[in-house]
Design a protein around this motif. Structure first.
Motif, short mmCIF file in Angstrom:
data_model
loop_
_atom_site.label_atom_id
_atom_site.label_comp_id
_atom_site.label_asym_id
_atom_site.label_seq_id
_atom_site.Cartn_x
_atom_site.Cartn_y
_atom_site.Cartn_z
N CYS A 139 -74.45 -0.81 -17.72
CA CYS A 139 -73.11 -0.64 -17.17
C CYS A 139 -73.20 0.18 -15.89
O CYS A 139 -74.23 0.78 -15.59
N CYS A 145 -68.77 -1.36 -21.45
CA CYS A 145 -68.29 -2.25 -20.40
C CYS A 145 -68.48 -3.71 -20.80
O CYS A 145 -69.25 -4.02 -21.70
N CYS A 202 -65.45 -1.58 -16.61
CA CYS A 202 -65.67 -0.56 -17.63
C CYS A 202 -64.44 -0.48 -18.53
O CYS A 202 -63.31 -0.48 -18.05
#
Length: 159
Positions: A70, A77, A83
């Motif tokens: 992420c 996410c 996210c």
């Protein structure tokens, strides 16, 4: 390293160490890593195994058939730019999700940053105030009672 399900060509050029023989040869190696199975279709680069779910701070990258990391400050996410849950706040930092799907790291305020120092100082000052207040009361009580006689005089008894 070769990713899961990928093919890589490795070219090697071999030359003789003897300068009198100028022999040279080229070799091409085709290296292919097997794909993950249908039961565990995603490759996890941290554990170097095929899996069904990715660990925290990683998402399923379907195009690469692997877990990818992420973005910064992101705990959960769905893609590199989306996210869903930022890192958990700490005493020194807080994290806020932005409209563009990223997480913003914010330094905590002075009170938040030095919370335990401020709390300790407040308790110390409170105790100091109590001791000073008790001392003042004690002095006032002693000055009021020192002018009165504390006992009976036997000669002034009314016989």
């Amino acid at each position: 390293p070769v990713d899961v399900g990928e093919l890589r060509n490795v070219a090697l050029t071999i030359e003789s160490a003897d300068p009198m023989q100028a022999a040279q040869a080229e070799y091409v190696l085709k290296v292919q890593r097997a794909s993950c199975s249908d039961e565990t279709p995603i490759f996890n680069p941290e554990s170097q195994t095929c899996t069904v779910h990715c660990p925290e701070m990683m998402y399923v990258n379907r195009a690469a058939s692997r877990c990818s990391y992420c973005n910064r400050n992101c705990g959960v996410c769905s893609s590199l730019t989306q996210c869903q849950l930022c890192f958990q706040d700490t005493i020194h930092r807080s994290y806020r999700i932005q409209e563009d799907g990223s997480c913003l790291e914010v330094q905590a305020s002075f009170l938040g940053k030095y919370y335990w120092w401020c709390l300790s100082a407040a308790v110390f000052l409170g105790l100091l105030f109590c001791v000073a207040f008790c001392s003042c009361c004690h002095c006032c009580c002693n000055s009021c009672t020192s002018s009165r006689p504390t006992g009976y005089d036997s000669e002034t008894d009314g016989d």
